[in-house]
Design a protein around this motif. Structure first.
Motif, PDB file in Angstrom:
ATOM      1  N   UNK A 149       8.948  -7.144  -1.277  1.00 44.92           N
ATOM      2  CA  UNK A 149       9.465  -8.203  -0.416  1.00 44.92           C
ATOM      3  C   UNK A 149      10.960  -7.975  -0.226  1.00 44.92           C
ATOM      4  N   UNK A 150      11.413  -7.901   1.036  1.00 46.49           N
ATOM      5  CA  UNK A 150      12.805  -7.583   1.331  1.00 46.49           C
ATOM      6  C   UNK A 150      13.456  -8.700   2.135  1.00 46.49           C
ATOM      7  N   UNK A 156      16.202 -12.544   7.667  1.00 50.06           N
ATOM      8  CA  UNK A 156      14.833 -12.066   7.812  1.00 50.06           C
ATOM      9  C   UNK A 156      14.214 -11.819   6.445  1.00 50.06           C
ATOM     10  N   UNK A 157      12.905 -11.973   6.374  1.00 50.43           N
ATOM     11  CA  UNK A 157      12.146 -11.572   5.192  1.00 50.43           C
ATOM     12  C   UNK A 157      10.949 -10.763   5.640  1.00 50.43           C
ATOM     13  N   UNK A 199      15.829  -5.882  -1.899  1.00 47.92           N
ATOM     14  CA  UNK A 199      14.507  -6.286  -2.372  1.00 47.92           C
ATOM     15  C   UNK A 199      14.649  -7.550  -3.213  1.00 47.92           C
ATOM     16  N   UNK A 200      13.797  -8.558  -2.947  1.00 44.96           N
ATOM     17  CA  UNK A 200      13.845  -9.795  -3.715  1.00 44.96           C
ATOM     18  C   UNK A 200      12.583 -10.029  -4.535  1.00 44.96           C
ATOM     19  N   UNK A 201      11.574  -9.186  -4.362  1.00 39.11           N
ATOM     20  CA  UNK A 201      10.392  -9.248  -5.217  1.00 39.11           C
ATOM     21  C   UNK A 201       9.652  -7.921  -5.129  1.00 39.11           C
ATOM     22  N   UNK A 240      16.452  -0.582   3.110  1.00 40.21           N
ATOM     23  CA  UNK A 240      15.421  -1.595   2.999  1.00 40.21           C
ATOM     24  C   UNK A 240      14.004  -1.074   3.023  1.00 40.21           C
ATOM     25  N   UNK A 241      13.071  -1.892   3.564  1.00 32.93           N
ATOM     26  CA  UNK A 241      11.654  -1.568   3.462  1.00 32.93           C
ATOM     27  C   UNK A 241      11.258  -0.358   4.287  1.00 32.93           C
ATOM     28  N   UNK A 242      10.214   0.316   3.826  1.00 33.73           N
ATOM     29  CA  UNK A 242       9.552   1.318   4.642  1.00 33.73           C
ATOM     30  C   UNK A 242       8.548   0.598   5.528  1.00 33.73           C
TER      31      UNK A 242
END
Length: 351
Positions: free
Chosen positions: A307-308, A299-300, A319-321, A281-283
């Motif tokens: 955007x995760x 969670x977002x 990732x969703x965006x 996921x995100x950094x």
């Protein structure tokens, strides 16, 4: 002009405005529609508050205002103090008023009537180390703001009269901070309140969670396993789904792709924390929020990687965006995300 982006998740197809990609994701929603609510090339927004069919925002250049979620007329304002156009990274609200608080010195805290839009200065503070990061209200009378350390403790302001006056708490009644421990004014999510409980997250060379069960009168402090030790490391954002389940994210702002040691979960009210989603996921995470009604599972996040979304308390991510300019997000309801950052305010509809 508004754009619509459809991201088909359960059918493994992701549409991001101009580009089609294939993704796999177990999700409580099937698509994400995206439209732009505000465009301003001269603003950076880090404060959001949902107020019924409006979303208030605050940013740099003394700018604040609201966007309508129903297509009604928006409002924008600018506050200047002498020659200063404050950078408002903190924003909070009561039923009748909105509050904005600037970073750096002098700290300027304004109370803005939702009805008249008139802004009044209710607190100011000057000093070399003055830097406020976040502000929240427990109810329509009691509120709290926090900032970087002065005199060996976090700076804590409180009000008990609806924000008319604010008092600074004495360090004698607050836990001491470690050398190099401070906070980040990334998304107005350093403070989380649930009932009488308050959590404050710190970052920097030491990154911990401060917990009060009596609206800031007494405190305990929990160490965390999140990445720390540098000036730009640690917790940048946190959220609690209820009094037990919480999530905190951040990492290293200078290494935004690093996605290890930057996400952690608690299930005992913030007393202990465990890293999760290592290498997934995100950094760097600027803001994280639980999806309402998700039983503390979903969670977002927004940050410099996009955007995760996670459906399993941060263990796995998708990732969703692709937007990398967003600093902050808030939920209007369990299907509507409002996010803002550099130059815009956008809406994600989870369907």
């Amino acid at each position: 002009m508004k754009k619509i982006c459809l991201i088909a998740l359960t059918t493994l197809v992701l549409f991001s405005c101009k580009k089609e990609e294939k993704k796999a994701l177990a999700s409580s929603f099937a698509t994400v529609e995206t439209d732009t609510l505000l465009t301003d090339t001269l603003i950076s927004i880090r404060g959001l508050a949902v107020d019924g069919d409006k979303v208030w925002y605050s940013g740099d250049g003394g700018k604040y205002g609201y966007v309508s979620l129903t297509g009604e007329k928006d409002f924008s304002g600018i506050i200047a103090s002498d020659t200063i156009f404050p950078e408002f990274r903190s924003l909070a609200q009561t039923k009748t008023d909105v509050f904005v608080l600037s970073v750096a010195t002098p700290a300027l805290l304004y109370k803005i009537s939702k009805e008249s839009k008139i802004a009044r200065k209710v607190y100011t503070e000057a000093g070399e180390k003055v830097f406020y990061d976040c502000m929240k209200f427990y109810d329509d009378k009691e509120g709290i703001a926090m900032g970087d350390p002065q005199a060996g403790c976090l700076s804590i302001l409180t009000t008990t009269n609806g924000g008319e006056t604010w008092q600074k708490r004495d360090c004698a009644n607050l836990p001491p901070v470690a050398d190099g421990e401070a906070a980040f004014a990334a998304s107005n999510t350093n403070i989380i309140v649930k009932g009488s409980k308050t959590w404050i997250v710190s970052g920097g060379k030491k990154s911990r969670v401060f917990l009060s069960e009596d609206k800031g009168k007494t405190w305990t402090v929990a160490d965390t396993p999140i990445l720390q030790g540098g000036e730009m490391t640690g917790i940048f954002s946190a959220d609690f789904y209820d009094e037990n389940i919480g999530f905190a994210g951040g990492g290293n702002y200078e290494k935004p792709d690093l996605n290890k040691g930057n996400k952690m979960l608690t299930t005992d009210g913030g007393k202990t924390w465990e890293l999760t989603g290592e290498g997934s996921g995100p950094g760097y995470i600027s803001c994280v929020q639980f999806i309402p009604g998700s039983n503390g599972n979903e969670l977002i996040t927004v940050g410099r990687n996009g955007v995760f979304y996670s459906y399993d308390q941060g263990a796995t991510w998708k990732k969703i965006h692709d937007a990398t300019n967003l600093n902050v997000l808030q939920f209007a309801d369990n299907h509507t995300v409002i996010a803002a950052g550099q130059k815009n305010v956008v809406r994600f509809k989870l369907k």
